[in-house]
Write a protein that holds these residues in place. Structure first.
Motif, PDB file in Angstrom:
ATOM      1  N   ALA A 149       0.835  -1.210   0.000  1.00 58.44           N
ATOM      2  CA  ALA A 149       0.000   0.000   0.000  1.00 58.44           C
ATOM      3  C   ALA A 149       0.868   1.258   0.000  1.00 58.44           C
ATOM      4  N   GLU A 150       1.925   1.216   0.809  1.00 57.24           N
ATOM      5  CA  GLU A 150       2.847   2.362   0.883  1.00 57.24           C
ATOM      6  C   GLU A 150       3.503   2.602  -0.473  1.00 57.24           C
ATOM      7  N   GLN A 151       3.915   1.508  -1.116  1.00 57.45           N
ATOM      8  CA  GLN A 151       4.587   1.617  -2.410  1.00 57.45           C
ATOM      9  C   GLN A 151       3.655   2.242  -3.454  1.00 57.45           C
ATOM     10  N   LYS A 152       2.373   1.871  -3.397  1.00 59.79           N
ATOM     11  CA  LYS A 152       1.408   2.435  -4.365  1.00 59.79           C
ATOM     12  C   LYS A 152       1.290   3.947  -4.203  1.00 59.79           C
ATOM     13  N   VAL A 153       1.205   4.407  -2.938  1.00 63.73           N
ATOM     14  CA  VAL A 153       1.089   5.849  -2.683  1.00 63.73           C
ATOM     15  C   VAL A 153       2.376   6.560  -3.118  1.00 63.73           C
ATOM     16  N   ILE A 154       3.525   5.947  -2.793  1.00 64.92           N
ATOM     17  CA  ILE A 154       4.807   6.560  -3.164  1.00 64.92           C
ATOM     18  C   ILE A 154       4.925   6.693  -4.680  1.00 64.92           C
ATOM     19  N   ARG A 155       4.462   5.657  -5.410  1.00 68.24           N
ATOM     20  CA  ARG A 155       4.527   5.723  -6.877  1.00 68.24           C
ATOM     21  C   ARG A 155       3.591   6.812  -7.408  1.00 68.24           C
ATOM     22  N   ASP A 156       2.441   6.994  -6.757  1.00 68.30           N
ATOM     23  CA  ASP A 156       1.538   8.085  -7.155  1.00 68.30           C
ATOM     24  C   ASP A 156       2.213   9.444  -6.957  1.00 68.30           C
ATOM     25  N   ILE A 157       2.915   9.584  -5.815  1.00 71.31           N
ATOM     26  CA  ILE A 157       3.632  10.842  -5.544  1.00 71.31           C
ATOM     27  C   ILE A 157       4.706  11.060  -6.604  1.00 71.31           C
ATOM     28  N   MET A 158       5.431   9.981  -6.946  1.00 70.06           N
ATOM     29  CA  MET A 158       6.486  10.076  -7.965  1.00 70.06           C
ATOM     30  C   MET A 158       5.919  10.543  -9.301  1.00 70.06           C
ATOM     31  N   VAL A 159       4.809   9.938  -9.698  1.00 68.98           N
ATOM     32  CA  VAL A 159       4.193  10.305 -10.982  1.00 68.98           C
ATOM     33  C   VAL A 159       3.743  11.772 -10.939  1.00 68.98           C
ATOM     34  N   PHE A 160       3.160  12.182  -9.804  1.00 67.94           N
ATOM     35  CA  PHE A 160       2.718  13.572  -9.644  1.00 67.94           C
ATOM     36  C   PHE A 160       3.906  14.534  -9.759  1.00 67.94           C
ATOM     37  N   LEU A 161       4.987  14.254  -9.013  1.00 65.76           N
ATOM     38  CA  LEU A 161       6.165  15.126  -9.050  1.00 65.76           C
ATOM     39  C   LEU A 161       6.764  15.173 -10.450  1.00 65.76           C
ATOM     40  N   HIS A 162       6.903  14.000 -11.043  1.00 63.73           N
ATOM     41  CA  HIS A 162       7.538  13.885 -12.361  1.00 63.73           C
ATOM     42  C   HIS A 162       6.736  14.641 -13.414  1.00 63.73           C
ATOM     43  N   SER A 163       5.402  14.552 -13.336  1.00 61.44           N
ATOM     44  CA  SER A 163       4.566  15.220 -14.338  1.00 61.44           C
ATOM     45  C   SER A 163       4.636  16.742 -14.200  1.00 61.44           C
ATOM     46  N   HIS A 164       5.171  17.218 -13.041  1.00 58.13           N
ATOM     47  CA  HIS A 164       5.329  18.662 -12.856  1.00 58.13           C
ATOM     48  C   HIS A 164       6.806  19.074 -12.854  1.00 58.13           C
ATOM     49  N   GLY A 165       7.625  18.227 -13.461  1.00 61.01           N
ATOM     50  CA  GLY A 165       9.019  18.609 -13.692  1.00 61.01           C
ATOM     51  C   GLY A 165       9.926  18.561 -12.491  1.00 61.01           C
ATOM     52  N   VAL A 166       9.553  17.776 -11.462  1.00 59.91           N
ATOM     53  CA  VAL A 166      10.365  17.712 -10.246  1.00 59.91           C
ATOM     54  C   VAL A 166      10.889  16.293 -10.056  1.00 59.91           C
ATOM     55  N   GLY A 167      12.152  16.178  -9.633  1.00 62.05           N
ATOM     56  CA  GLY A 167      12.753  14.861  -9.395  1.00 62.05           C
ATOM     57  C   GLY A 167      12.017  14.089  -8.313  1.00 62.05           C
ATOM     58  N   THR A 168      12.135  12.770  -8.368  1.00 57.60           N
ATOM     59  CA  THR A 168      11.339  11.914  -7.470  1.00 57.60           C
ATOM     60  C   THR A 168      12.152  11.316  -6.319  1.00 57.60           C
ATOM     61  N   ALA A 169      13.415  11.759  -6.147  1.00 57.74           N
ATOM     62  CA  ALA A 169      14.287  11.124  -5.154  1.00 57.74           C
ATOM     63  C   ALA A 169      13.752  11.231  -3.730  1.00 57.74           C
ATOM     64  N   ARG A 170      13.010  12.287  -3.420  1.00 60.05           N
ATOM     65  CA  ARG A 170      12.538  12.484  -2.048  1.00 60.05           C
ATOM     66  C   ARG A 170      11.091  12.032  -1.863  1.00 60.05           C
ATOM     67  N   ALA A 171      10.541  11.254  -2.809  1.00 60.65           N
ATOM     68  CA  ALA A 171       9.130  10.844  -2.739  1.00 60.65           C
ATOM     69  C   ALA A 171       8.812  10.112  -1.435  1.00 60.65           C
ATOM     70  N   VAL A 172       9.717   9.250  -0.983  1.00 62.63           N
ATOM     71  CA  VAL A 172       9.456   8.478   0.243  1.00 62.63           C
ATOM     72  C   VAL A 172       9.395   9.412   1.446  1.00 62.63           C
ATOM     73  N   ARG A 173      10.305  10.403   1.496  1.00 64.89           N
ATOM     74  CA  ARG A 173      10.289  11.375   2.599  1.00 64.89           C
ATOM     75  C   ARG A 173       8.987  12.174   2.602  1.00 64.89           C
ATOM     76  N   ILE A 174       8.517  12.549   1.393  1.00 67.25           N
ATOM     77  CA  ILE A 174       7.263  13.303   1.286  1.00 67.25           C
ATOM     78  C   ILE A 174       6.124  12.446   1.844  1.00 67.25           C
ATOM     79  N   TYR A 175       6.123  11.158   1.460  1.00 68.91           N
ATOM     80  CA  TYR A 175       5.088  10.241   1.951  1.00 68.91           C
ATOM     81  C   TYR A 175       5.158  10.114   3.485  1.00 68.91           C
ATOM     82  N   LYS A 176       6.387   9.971   4.020  1.00 73.45           N
ATOM     83  CA  LYS A 176       6.531   9.774   5.466  1.00 73.45           C
ATOM     84  C   LYS A 176       6.133  11.027   6.238  1.00 73.45           C
ATOM     85  N   THR A 177       6.271  12.194   5.614  1.00 73.74           N
ATOM     86  CA  THR A 177       5.922  13.449   6.293  1.00 73.74           C
ATOM     87  C   THR A 177       4.424  13.725   6.224  1.00 73.74           C
ATOM     88  N   TYR A 178       3.824  13.528   5.052  1.00 71.40           N
ATOM     89  CA  TYR A 178       2.422  13.913   4.849  1.00 71.40           C
ATOM     90  C   TYR A 178       1.452  12.737   4.740  1.00 71.40           C
TER      91      TYR A 178
END
Length: 725
Positions: A149-178
């Motif tokens: 479940a966590e991986q699915k949300v993280i991948r959604d965050i990655m796709v969101f960031l990537h589609s707006h021109g931002v690198g995805t390296a911190r996606a897990v941190r974003i998930y853990k924070t929010y």
């Protein structure tokens, strides 16, 4: 073939399963894939961008064929869509890639054999069926379901960031924070990323904000920009910024009218994120936490000065001979004066360079006070400094963080103004490296009736964090201070100590006439020559000549992070020389880690009880679990691979990061490319980190520049004025 197609060239369509991810950048999404494509006997190289990609996944892409001069035939994509695998082989590879914690190749095979193509549905909808398999109980099932479940949300965050021109390296941190609200929270105010997520700066958040349609002259952007500029100054050690400088820096950064910046500053002050006050007659601004910390340090110190010491009246004329008799040490006149000052006062500062007897004074005072059954606590900013203090005194010494006891539930320290430490005397060593925020937290936890002894070398570099606490306390002339200058005979036999004092007086270090010295200067003319000699000294000459271990005992200290002789480049070269073939490896955030690698913690992590500047060694890398275990002074700490942005390789580190530490051997490269950082206090701090051996390698001109340059940048603080009020 041309690398880009002619405008009339139709795009081709290519689909297949990803066999290998040759390269993938978490920052840009750029990837090089080896793909199995129907109709092609060999694997096809596909180049494109994807927020996340895992072996076993299926790609659907559009692009054209090119012949790369180095890598041959490739399919260059303009669109690359990633879809979950559908074949059993693909599903097995996908699950076994380490993407989901708790599922490795062996378990992936078990799952596919049991559930076939339905395996994804089973994990998501009927996870209890997993327990039909051997060796899988409720605990492991719960772990797999949570990780999926966590991986699915993280991948959604990655796709969101990537589609707006931002690198995805911190996606897990974003998930853990929010958590699962991550995308909604970021859309609401993308600038919060720069405040809340370690490793994401204002510029990244700004790119995202503008892609989300926030206007360049929006007040929300101006406020975020103003905070970013203030934080940048704080990162350089300042507690405050002159109003005009802040306006100028923010206008340059944001490229919007000064009136909008001025409006943003007013709002930040009204919303109590900034404080406006005058420093030396100039209007300045401070971030609220730094303002509060300075006020607290001044208030607590002045409060602690009041009254009599907890031990009452002690006559130094009687106490000092008694101490000398019990320790077997005769104190010099300057040391007697220091002991007398501490015994008769409530707050005292003792400062001086290496070899002047600071530790002897502390030991003597402790001897006298323990005879009076006084409760004494010893602390220092780093683990190594605390360990050294403990070895010197024979009493337990803790880091300041451990002394105050961090409480993860309340996100604060257990010891504070309402729950003070149980102590009659608190000794704080290496005070030069304590920043204003930590000093405020420590002083708040010291009971009003207790005495305080502050020990440090004011000529060293100031703290990594903001403030110049020791220098400001001494400059205020409100706290009794003893400055020691006499080098004692035993210390004078060490060329390290002699040369440290020479550097501090503005003289070039002397090269030894004998071959059994503890201090060497090796001349090298070019950066390439310096690096080659440094590698040879670390890997061959020091281990052979002095029997010191090249990883455990030798520390390279460099003035800067960047450049061919910066910490980053030297770490890559030293890792290759000292730990080249270690496996398994994991690559994250620009570094590769393997068992045996030397690493440094780069920020305070209270949950892990590991702090900025702590040095450890990688013990294990678990690719399946996505974990790296690092040993700090024999204590093993586990990191998720997504948390590896908290550490960096530490074969080489900056002099700033070495504060408070001592190493058996120190090697310092010096080149004119280090010019921005070459200063007397930097070289002095680097040299005084060496315990048994110091080797300077470099250009004499660079060494001379460092020795001559006393422009120790004045940090803008207001602590002196607060103490004098």
């Amino acid at each position: 073939m041309p690398s880009t197609p002619a405008s009339e060239t139709p795009l081709e369509h290519l689909a297949g399963s990803v066999e290998r991810v040759t390269f993938h950048s978490e920052e840009t999404g750029f990837c090089v894939l080896r793909v199995k494509v129907r109709g092609h006997r060999d694997l096809v190289t596909v180049v494109g961008t994807a927020p996340t990609i895992t072996p076993g996944e299926y790609i659907d892409s559009a692009g054209w064929w090119i012949t790369d001069r180095t890598h041959g035939l490739q399919f260059k994509t303009t669109q690359l869509r990633v879809v979950p695998p559908t074949t059993l082989e693909g599903i097995e590879r996908y699950l076994g890639s380490g993407m989901v914690k708790g599922i490795g190749p062996h378990f992936a095979r078990k799952l596919v054999q049991a559930f076939g193509a339905e395996v994804f549905d089973v994990i998501e909808q009927t996870p209890t069926r997993l327990q039909d398999l051997d060796g899988i109980g409720p605990k492991r099932t719960a772990r797999v379901v949570a990780a999926w479940a966590e991986q699915k949300v993280i991948r959604d965050i990655m796709v969101f960031l990537h589609s707006h021109g931002v690198g995805t390296a911190r996606a897990v941190r974003i998930y853990k924070t929010y958590g699962t609200e991550a995308i909604a929270r970021v859309q609401e105010n993308p600038y919060r990323l720069a405040l809340d997520i370690h490793g994401i700066g204002f510029k990244t958040a700004d790119v995202l904000a503008q892609r989300l349609g926030i206007p360049r002259d929006a007040v929300i952007r101006a406020q975020a920009g103003v905070r970013h500029v203030l934080q940048t100054f704080a990162d350089e050690g300042h507690c405050a910024v002159v109003h005009a400088e802040l306006l100028d820096a923010a206008t340059t950064l944001l490229e919007i009218p000064e009136t909008t910046i001025a409006q943003a500053i007013t709002l930040e002050v009204q919303e109590e994120r900034l404080v406006a006050e005058s420093i030396d007659g100039q209007p300045c601004l401070l971030l609220v936490p730094l303002y509060r910390a300075e006020v607290s340090v001044a208030t607590q110190l002045l409060h602690l000065l009041e009254g009599v010491p907890p031990w009452g009246t002690i006559d130094p004329a009687k106490a000092i001979p008694w101490v000398e008799q019990h320790t077997g040490r005769t104190l010099a006149a300057s040391q007697r004066a220091a002991v007398a000052q501490v015994l008769t006062g409530k707050v005292t500062v003792i400062t001086g360079g290496p070899g002047v007897g600071k530790t002897t004074i502390v030991t003597s005072i402790l001897q006298a006070l323990r005879a009076k059954r006084m409760r004494v606590l010893l602390c220092a900013p780093t683990g190594r400094a605390a360990k050294r203090l403990s070895e010197a005194t024979g009493l337990e010494a803790k880091t300041i963080h451990r002394l105050l006891e961090f409480d993860p539930k309340g996100m604060g320290f257990l010891h504070n103004i309402t729950n003070p430490l149980a102590a009659d005397l608190v000794v704080i060593d290496e005070v030069s490296m304590v920043d204003v925020v930590l000093m405020a937290q420590l002083l708040r936890a010291i009971p009003a009736q207790a005495a305080v002894l502050l020990v440090g070398d004011v000529d060293q570099l100031p703290s990594v964090g903001p403030g110049a606490v020791l220098a400001d306390i001494i400059a205020s002339e409100r706290i009794p201070t003893v400055t020691l200058t006499e080098i004692f005979r035993q210390a004078a036999s060490s060329q390290i100590i002699v040369n440290a004092h020479r550097i501090n007086r503005g003289q070039m270090p002397a090269t030894p006439e004998t071959s059994d010295s503890d201090f060497y200067v090796i001349t090298a003319d070019t950066p390439e020559d310096i690096q080659a000699k440094l590698l040879r000294v670390v890997t061959e000459r020091i281990p052979q000549r002095f029997g010191l271990h090249p990883i455990r005992d030798v520390q390279v200290l460099t003035p800067m992070n960047r450049g061919s002789l910066g910490a980053r480049a030297l770490n890559v070269a030293l890792q290759e020389a000292l730990n080249p073939d270690a496996t398994p490896q994991v690559a994250r955030f620009g570094w590769t880690y393997a068992p045996g690698d030397k690493v440094i913690q780069t920020l305070n992590d209270y949950d892990k009880d590991v702090f900025n500047g702590d040095i450890g060694q990688v013990v294990r890398v678990d690719v399946v679990e996505g974990e790296v275990v690092i040993s700090f002074e024999g204590r093993e700490v586990t990191y998720d691979v997504a948390e590896l942005d908290e550490v960096a390789l530490a074969y080489a580190t900056t002099v700033h990061k070495s504060q408070g530490s001592e190493y058996p051997a120190v090697v310092i490269p010096l080149a004119t490319q280090h010019y921005p950082m070459l200063a007397r206090n930097l070289l002095y701090t680097g040299v005084t980190r060496g315990k048994q051996l110091v080797v300077l390698i470099g250009q004499p001109k660079a060494c001379a520049l460092a020795v001559r340059n006393v422009r120790a940048m004045r940090r803008l603080t207001n602590l002196v004025a607060r103490l004098r009020q």
